[in-house]
Write a protein that holds these residues in place. Structure first.
Motif, mmCIF file in Angstrom:
data_model
loop_
_atom_site.group_PDB
_atom_site.id
_atom_site.type_symbol
_atom_site.label_atom_id
_atom_site.label_comp_id
_atom_site.label_asym_id
_atom_site.label_seq_id
_atom_site.Cartn_x
_atom_site.Cartn_y
_atom_site.Cartn_z
ATOM 1 N N UNK A 49 0.716 -1.111 0.182
ATOM 2 C CA UNK A 49 0.079 -0.067 0.057
ATOM 3 C C UNK A 49 0.786 1.292 -0.037
ATOM 4 N N UNK A 50 0.420 2.261 -0.818
ATOM 5 C CA UNK A 50 1.213 3.520 -0.658
ATOM 6 C C UNK A 50 0.310 4.510 0.010
ATOM 7 N N UNK A 51 0.790 5.193 0.789
ATOM 8 C CA UNK A 51 0.023 6.098 1.730
ATOM 9 C C UNK A 51 0.713 7.281 2.007
ATOM 10 N N UNK A 52 -0.184 8.508 2.309
ATOM 11 C CA UNK A 52 0.395 9.783 2.837
ATOM 12 C C UNK A 52 -0.652 10.170 4.099
ATOM 13 N N UNK A 53 0.287 10.364 5.143
ATOM 14 C CA UNK A 53 -0.607 10.871 6.274
ATOM 15 C C UNK A 53 -0.298 12.391 6.652
ATOM 16 N N UNK A 54 -1.221 12.975 6.925
ATOM 17 C CA UNK A 54 -1.196 14.351 7.176
ATOM 18 C C UNK A 54 -1.480 14.826 8.561
ATOM 19 N N UNK A 55 -0.847 16.123 9.094
ATOM 20 C CA UNK A 55 -1.312 16.486 10.512
ATOM 21 C C UNK A 55 -2.055 17.645 10.452
ATOM 22 N N UNK A 56 -2.008 18.520 9.674
ATOM 23 C CA UNK A 56 -2.639 19.947 9.933
ATOM 24 C C UNK A 56 -3.476 20.383 8.409
ATOM 25 N N UNK A 57 -4.488 19.809 8.264
ATOM 26 C CA UNK A 57 -5.515 19.132 9.390
ATOM 27 C C UNK A 57 -5.070 17.686 9.115
ATOM 28 N N UNK A 58 -5.710 16.942 9.991
ATOM 29 C CA UNK A 58 -5.547 15.500 10.016
ATOM 30 C C UNK A 58 -6.051 14.729 8.668
ATOM 31 N N UNK A 59 -5.384 13.884 8.440
ATOM 32 C CA UNK A 59 -5.964 13.355 7.129
ATOM 33 C C UNK A 59 -5.098 12.163 6.308
ATOM 34 N N UNK A 60 -5.388 11.598 5.402
ATOM 35 C CA UNK A 60 -4.785 10.329 4.848
ATOM 36 C C UNK A 60 -5.010 10.321 3.348
ATOM 37 N N UNK A 61 -4.175 9.696 2.744
ATOM 38 C CA UNK A 61 -4.377 9.254 1.196
ATOM 39 C C UNK A 61 -3.884 7.825 0.945
ATOM 40 N N UNK A 62 -4.752 7.010 0.336
ATOM 41 C CA UNK A 62 -4.099 5.756 0.355
ATOM 42 C C UNK A 62 -4.152 5.586 -1.173
ATOM 43 N N UNK A 63 -3.138 4.767 -1.439
ATOM 44 C CA UNK A 63 -2.811 4.254 -3.114
ATOM 45 C C UNK A 63 -2.754 3.057 -2.981
ATOM 46 N N UNK A 64 -3.711 2.199 -3.640
ATOM 47 C CA UNK A 64 -4.046 0.867 -3.833
ATOM 48 C C UNK A 64 -4.094 0.193 -5.125
ATOM 49 N N UNK A 65 -3.420 -0.685 -5.546
ATOM 50 C CA UNK A 65 -3.206 -0.915 -6.969
ATOM 51 C C UNK A 65 -2.908 -2.537 -7.008
ATOM 52 N N UNK A 66 -3.230 -3.178 -8.182
ATOM 53 C CA UNK A 66 -3.054 -4.640 -8.542
ATOM 54 C C UNK A 66 -3.694 -5.163 -9.586
ATOM 55 N N UNK A 67 -3.583 -6.401 -9.853
ATOM 56 C CA UNK A 67 -4.277 -6.775 -10.913
ATOM 57 C C UNK A 67 -4.541 -8.510 -10.869
ATOM 58 N N UNK A 68 -5.413 -9.051 -11.601
ATOM 59 C CA UNK A 68 -5.775 -10.419 -11.650
ATOM 60 C C UNK A 68 -4.828 -11.186 -12.692
ATOM 61 N N UNK A 69 -3.873 -12.100 -12.282
ATOM 62 C CA UNK A 69 -3.411 -12.639 -13.415
ATOM 63 C C UNK A 69 -4.112 -13.257 -14.487
ATOM 64 N N UNK A 70 -3.586 -12.662 -15.823
ATOM 65 C CA UNK A 70 -4.675 -13.024 -17.029
ATOM 66 C C UNK A 70 -5.963 -12.277 -17.012
ATOM 67 N N UNK A 71 -6.087 -11.430 -16.439
ATOM 68 C CA UNK A 71 -7.316 -10.574 -16.658
ATOM 69 C C UNK A 71 -7.050 -9.585 -17.639
ATOM 70 N N UNK A 72 -8.198 -8.876 -17.904
ATOM 71 C CA UNK A 72 -7.827 -7.833 -19.005
ATOM 72 C C UNK A 72 -7.373 -6.471 -18.523
ATOM 73 N N UNK A 73 -7.680 -6.129 -17.043
ATOM 74 C CA UNK A 73 -7.271 -4.806 -16.769
ATOM 75 C C UNK A 73 -6.321 -4.979 -15.518
ATOM 76 N N UNK A 74 -5.851 -3.617 -15.054
ATOM 77 C CA UNK A 74 -5.391 -3.429 -13.741
ATOM 78 C C UNK A 74 -5.674 -2.234 -13.324
ATOM 79 N N UNK A 76 -5.757 0.984 -10.585
ATOM 80 C CA UNK A 76 -4.960 1.924 -9.428
ATOM 81 C C UNK A 76 -6.140 2.870 -8.786
ATOM 82 N N UNK A 77 -6.090 2.515 -7.239
ATOM 83 C CA UNK A 77 -7.148 3.466 -6.596
ATOM 84 C C UNK A 77 -6.382 4.489 -5.670
ATOM 85 N N UNK A 78 -7.044 5.704 -5.912
ATOM 86 C CA UNK A 78 -6.336 6.675 -4.781
ATOM 87 C C UNK A 78 -7.766 7.107 -3.843
ATOM 88 N N UNK A 79 -7.819 6.943 -2.711
ATOM 89 C CA UNK A 79 -8.840 7.144 -1.984
ATOM 90 C C UNK A 79 -8.149 8.100 -0.589
#
Length: 327
Positions: A49-74, A76-79
């Motif tokens: 997981x990629x992530x950034x944590x913030x203090x002022x104001x408190x917050x966070x951002x997560x970067x999650x990503x991946x793929x299924x072997x042999x699938x059509x797509x990969x 990337x999610x930012x939340x």
């Protein structure tokens, strides 16, 4: 100009919400469950997981990503989650998901979900855990966290747990009253409390859905036969369960064992020295029967769900497929 060049398809939040309303909750839950199985079989590539944590104001951002072997797509999610946004009249959640071709690497779909799909796939994961691990007779559901995810967890439990008796804990009575006003008309009998111990002492299925950085539930309050699904502890700093609860538990399940060693309740329990490594099994393996889950109704079970990219892949595929079928 290359005639094959096409712009990425953009799917707005309104379109996403319309599609979700047309889907049954069971269909979404089943898709997320299939993803957990694929993950535990080793068919999914999920980098750390990629992530950034913030203090002022408190917050966070997560970067999650991946793929299924042999699938059509990969995917990337930012939340992000900025919880003081409520004071500004803004949603605490934001984000988007990007689907790329596994064949060409080109961006094909932009899902401007503003955190909606992360909330949905998280709630569906809670239902998967309850389906596999809850005791046969749930007499009362406990929800810690009266915010949006706390409401969604209850909604998504409906297809898998036939219980309408609920106790909800929240930060203040105003938040709890809002919860009741929204959820009681949907058929639930809801009691509220400002003491987390009340939930532990009266509920045998408990879901924690908070961004807490201190334990909310104590081991001595957890009764035999209780199942707990911990949803909120998705960074190294967060914790919802006293680490002694995992020491006391008969069954401990992670959505991803690898990921749980760096965040979540399992991470916290290992840091506290209350959890041996060989005690954790993976949810996908419990679903297929490869690993044991709950084996009796008097056991205490814990599902530590830190959120895995396979959930984002599965929910993206559901939405993208539904859009394609409409066009």
């Amino acid at each position: 100009m290359n005639s094959l060049k096409q712009a990425a398809r953009t799917i707005t939040l309104d379109e996403i919400e319309s599609i979700l309303e047309s889907m049954s909750l069971s269909h979404i839950i089943d898709s997320i469950q299939e993803g957990f199985v694929a993950y535990s079989k080793g068919s999914v590539v999920v980098p750390p997981v990629g992530e950034m944590l913030f203090e002022n104001p408190p917050g966070e951002a997560h970067i999650k990503y991946g793929y299924i072997l042999g699938d059509d797509a990969y995917v990337i999610k930012i939340a992000s989650g900025f919880y003081q946004n409520r004071d500004l009249g803004l949603s605490p959640n934001a984000g988007l998901m990007l689907m790329f071709s596994q064949k060409t690497g080109r961006l094909e779909t932009i899902l401007l979900d503003e955190g909606c799909l992360t909330n949905v796939r998280t709630a569906a994961a809670g239902a998967v855990a309850a389906r596999q691990l809850a005791p046969a007779n749930v007499h009362r559901i406990g929800i810690l966290g009266a915010g949006y995810q706390g409401k969604m967890q209850l909604e998504f439990l409906k297809p898998v747990i036939p219980c309408q008796d609920v106790m909800v804990w929240g930060l203040d009575q105003e938040e709890l009253d809002t919860y009741v006003n929204e959820m009681a008309p949907k058929g639930y009998h809801i009691q509220t409390t400002l003491k987390t111990a009340d939930v532990a002492k009266t509920c045998n299925l408990i879901v924690t859905a908070t961004p807490s950085k201190k334990a909310l539930l104590a081991a001595e309050d957890i009764k035999p036969g209780t199942h707990l699904t911990a949803m909120g502890s998705d960074t190294p700093e967060k914790i919802e369960l006293d680490p002694a609860i995992l020491q006391k538990a008969d069954c401990i399940v992670a959505d991803s064992i690898e990921q749980s060693y760096t965040r979540g309740e399992i991470f916290q329990a290992r840091q506290a020295g209350t959890l041996a490594e060989n005690r954790v099994v993976e949810l996908g393996n419990v679903i297929t029967g490869k690993s044991p889950g709950r084996t009796s109704n008097d056991q205490i079970s814990v599902a530590d769900l830190t959120g895995v990219a396979i959930q984002d892949i599965q929910i993206c595929k559901l939405i993208s497929r539904a859009i394609s079928n409409k066009r």
